[in-house]
Each structure stands twice: as structure tokens, then as C-alpha cells.
Design a protein around this motif. Structure first.
Motif, PDB file in Angstrom:
ATOM      1  N   GLN A  43       0.835  -1.206   0.000  1.00  0.00           N
ATOM      2  CA  GLN A  43       0.000   0.000   0.000  1.00  0.00           C
ATOM      3  C   GLN A  43       0.872   1.260   0.000  1.00  0.00           C
ATOM      4  OE1 GLN A  43      -2.446   0.919   3.530  1.00  0.00           O
ATOM      5  NE2 GLN A  43      -4.167   0.862   2.082  1.00  0.00           N
ATOM      6  N   GLN A  44       1.920   1.280   0.797  1.00  0.00           N
ATOM      7  CA  GLN A  44       2.809   2.436   0.830  1.00  0.00           C
ATOM      8  C   GLN A  44       3.468   2.644  -0.529  1.00  0.00           C
ATOM      9  OE1 GLN A  44       5.213   1.115   4.140  1.00  0.00           O
ATOM     10  NE2 GLN A  44       4.279   2.626   5.516  1.00  0.00           N
ATOM     11  N   LEU A  45       3.885   1.546  -1.159  1.00  0.00           N
ATOM     12  CA  LEU A  45       4.504   1.658  -2.483  1.00  0.00           C
ATOM     13  C   LEU A  45       3.509   2.184  -3.512  1.00  0.00           C
ATOM     14  CD1 LEU A  45       6.579  -1.651  -2.485  1.00  0.00           C
ATOM     15  CD2 LEU A  45       7.471   0.688  -2.308  1.00  0.00           C
ATOM     16  N   GLU A  46       2.268   1.709  -3.429  1.00  0.00           N
ATOM     17  CA  GLU A  46       1.232   2.196  -4.345  1.00  0.00           C
ATOM     18  C   GLU A  46       0.944   3.676  -4.112  1.00  0.00           C
ATOM     19  OE1 GLU A  46      -1.848  -0.626  -3.474  1.00  0.00           O
ATOM     20  OE2 GLU A  46      -1.101  -2.068  -4.950  1.00  0.00           O
ATOM     21  N   TYR A  47       0.940   4.101  -2.860  1.00  0.00           N
ATOM     22  CA  TYR A  47       0.714   5.505  -2.540  1.00  0.00           C
ATOM     23  C   TYR A  47       1.852   6.371  -3.086  1.00  0.00           C
ATOM     24  CZ  TYR A  47      -3.006   4.197   0.792  1.00  0.00           C
ATOM     25  OH  TYR A  47      -4.153   3.727   1.380  1.00  0.00           O
ATOM     26  N   LEU A  48       3.080   5.911  -2.901  1.00  0.00           N
ATOM     27  CA  LEU A  48       4.227   6.649  -3.423  1.00  0.00           C
ATOM     28  C   LEU A  48       4.130   6.756  -4.942  1.00  0.00           C
ATOM     29  CD1 LEU A  48       7.036   7.980  -3.063  1.00  0.00           C
ATOM     30  CD2 LEU A  48       8.004   5.667  -3.327  1.00  0.00           C
TER      31      LEU A  48
END
Length: 160
Positions: free
Chosen positions: A4-9
Motif C-alpha cells: 500500500q505504501q509503495l502504491e501511494y508513493l
């Protein structure tokens, strides 16, 4: 670090700002910002350069996104295949029901479920109440069989 963090970035970089990325993702901007900040803290370096008009990736941010691109694509594929597996439920569902149920409630209920699982076939046997039983259900479930799985195509000898 999580997907999720990677997708947000990735979305923040694609959109060029936290506000546009948050709108696209359907999130509150502060949630998005906190998740990216947590990722930066875990990585030990800034991943985005923040400026008055938005964000741009740092060299570390670009490299992380390059490395994560294939991974995120595989995660998306796994999710899509998982959802498709539910839609691809197939087989025969044999059901013994009281006559009033097979003529009144069952057709609407099973037609509704079958729209979700078009490859599933119902076979309904109408019986007197004391003789009703639920028969075994068999469907594709990665090589396994389950009893009384998801309902879904009704037939009194033929499929709908």
C-alpha cells in the motif's frame, strides 16, 4: 514497507501532488502523506522532494519505484486472479427443496446468484418436506471439492 505504501508513493509521483493522488485513491491527503513519510523513514532517506506546487521523486524515490514496479504489477495480477477465481466458480449445485420453495423463492434467488457465477449450474429436486436434503456440491476450487458451496444456475432438468 508494504504494498500500500509503495502504491501511494507511485500515485503521488504519477499525480505530481499529494492532493491529486489522494483524490485518485479516494483517501484523505493526510493519510497519504503519513504513509509516504513512514516509508521514507523506513528507507532512511527522502523519496519525494516537496515544493509549493506538489512533489517530485528524489533519485532514491525513482530507484525504489523502478524496483517496485514489477512487484506491484505482480501484486495487482494476484489480486485480479483472486477476484476472477471467485467469479469463475463452476460446477453443479444439487439442491433438494420443498416444492413451495422451488416454485416461489428459489428461481429468483438462484438467478440472482448465477449472475455472479455464470458457470455454476443448479439442479433442483422438489420433494415433500420430510424428504428434502441438500446434495453434494462440486465445483472448481483449485482441484478441491466443497460441500454446499456458494449457490448459483437452476434447473429442473435444464440450466437457466
Amino acid at each position: 514497507m508494504n504494498t500500500q505504501q509503495l502504491e501511494y508513493l507511485r500515485e503521488a509521483v504519477r499525480a505530481g501532488s499529494f492532493s491529486r493522488a489522494a483524490d485518485t485513491l479516494g483517501l484523505n491527503q493526510s493519510v497519504l502523506s503519513r504513509q509516504v513519510a513512514a516509508l521514507e523513514q523506513e528507507m532512511g532517506c527522502p523519496l519525494l522532494r516537496r515544493h509549493g506546487r506538489g512533489v517530485i521523486p528524489t533519485a532514491a524515490g525513482e530507484r525504489l519505484l523502478e524496483l517496485a514496479a514489477g512487484f506491484l504489477q505482480q501484486v495487482a495480477q494476484i489480486k485480479a486472479e483472486g477476484k476472477a477465481a471467485d467469479r469463475d466458480l463452476a460446477g453443479v449445485f444439487k439442491l433438494g427443496v420443498p416444492m413451495f420453495f422451488s416454485q416461489s423463492i428459489a428461481p429468483k434467488l438462484m438467478a440472482s446468484v448465477q449472475r455472479q457465477y455464470p458457470a455454476l449450474t443448479f439442479v433442483v429436486a422438489s420433494r415433500l418436506r420430510h424428504n428434502v436434503r441438500l446434495a453434494s456440491t462440486s465445483h472448481r476450487d483449485h482441484g478441491t471439492q466443497r460441500e454446499n458451496a456458494h449457490l448459483p444456475r437452476i434447473s429442473h432438468g435444464a440450466s437457466i
